[in-house]
Write an enzyme that holds these catalytic residues in place. Structure first.
Site: not given
Ligand code: DER
Length: 253
Positions: A90, A30, A87, A100, A33, A102, A127, A109
């Site tokens: 954060d 999610s 995946d 993770k 990215t 965010g 990150k 996930e």
């Molecule tokens: O929620 C999560 O763990 C997501 O992978 C996310 O936080 C990463 O989001 P981004 O790719 O928009 O930084």
């Protein structure tokens, strides 16, 4: 912008290194990215037989809008492992432990990440930190709504100064609900120690001196009744972690 270019670069590299058109099942996480990851997969494969396992409503939308075929996690044949799961994260520390959640999708996930032969974290330079909670301030925790108050208290007793329920902010009045219809608590803690730190005696790692080692805190929080899952992804085997680090997957070159 520099950040979008960095996300795209990390995504293309991750797909080049870890995706094959011969795969059967691919996990899709999610966030933003992951959109670049799906674009890169589209460019490398026209194989209509690959099934993509999403990690929530947003992830499923990304898969279907790209014209890829989704399969629900609970429709996977029993015992079937995904060839790879991609995946975002954060924050990522030097042992490739991740914060993770965010995007409030951490439960599905983690389900998908643990069902894959290889978990590939795609994260731009922001990150990439020496330790977790260096820049990202809180640990996301998915909690059964009825247990909110007792979980908040348990987190305070573990040393979190100000755990709080995530609200919808501008999107919704009141607490945010996850795809499981649960709440999210964001819990701040002091910077988390790596296994190397505790091996070097930089801290007890068990919270007695106010500092926790990543994996130990993750286990402690997971044991609190009412907690469904914790947004700490630990324990990628060293070799795999090293391999990803060597390829600089966490850095935007
Ligand atoms: O929620 C999560 O763990 C997501 O992978 C996310 O936080 C990463 O989001 P981004 O790719 O928009 O930084």
């Amino acid at each position: 912008t520099g950040i979008e270019a960095a996300k795209r670069k990390a995504a293309i590299r991750a797909v080049e290194e870890h995706f094959s058109p011969d795969f059967s099942y691919v996990g899709i996480g999610s966030g933003t990215t992951i959109i670049y990851v799906v674009e890169a997969i589209k460019e490398r494969s026209t194989n209509p037989n690959i099934l993509f396992v999403p990690t929530g409503y947003q992830s499923r939308q990304v898969v279907t809008q790209a014209g890829l075929t989704p399969i629900a996690f609970d429709s996977l044949p029993e015992g079937k492992m995904l060839d790879v799961a991609f995946d975002g994260a954060d924050e990522v520390d030097e042992d490739l432990n991740c914060i993770k959640g965010g995007g409030a999708c951490l439960f599905q996930e983690k389900l998908v990440a643990e069902r894959a032969k290889k978990f590939v974290c795609v994260a731009d330079y922001r990150k990439d930190q020496p330790r977790l909670l260096s820049k990202w301030p809180t640990i996301p925790i998915e909690v059964a709504p009825i247990s909110i108050n007792t979980v908040l208290r348990s987190l305070r007793l573990l040393g979190s100064p100000n755990p709080h329920v995530r609200t919808g902010l501008l999107a919704k009045a009141g607490p945010l609900k996850t795809d499981q219809d649960f709440f999210i608590i964001d819990a701040p803690f002091p910077v988390l120690l790596t296994a190397k730190d505790t091996a070097l005696g930089l801290g007890a790692g068990d919270g007695t001196d106010g500092k926790w080692e990543v994996e130990r805190l993750s286990k402690e929080i997971n044991q609190i009744t009412g907690v469904l899952e914790v947004g700490l992804f630990c324990g990628l085997d060293g070799v795999q972690a090293e391999a990803l680090r060597d390829q600089g997957l966490g850095k935007a070159s």
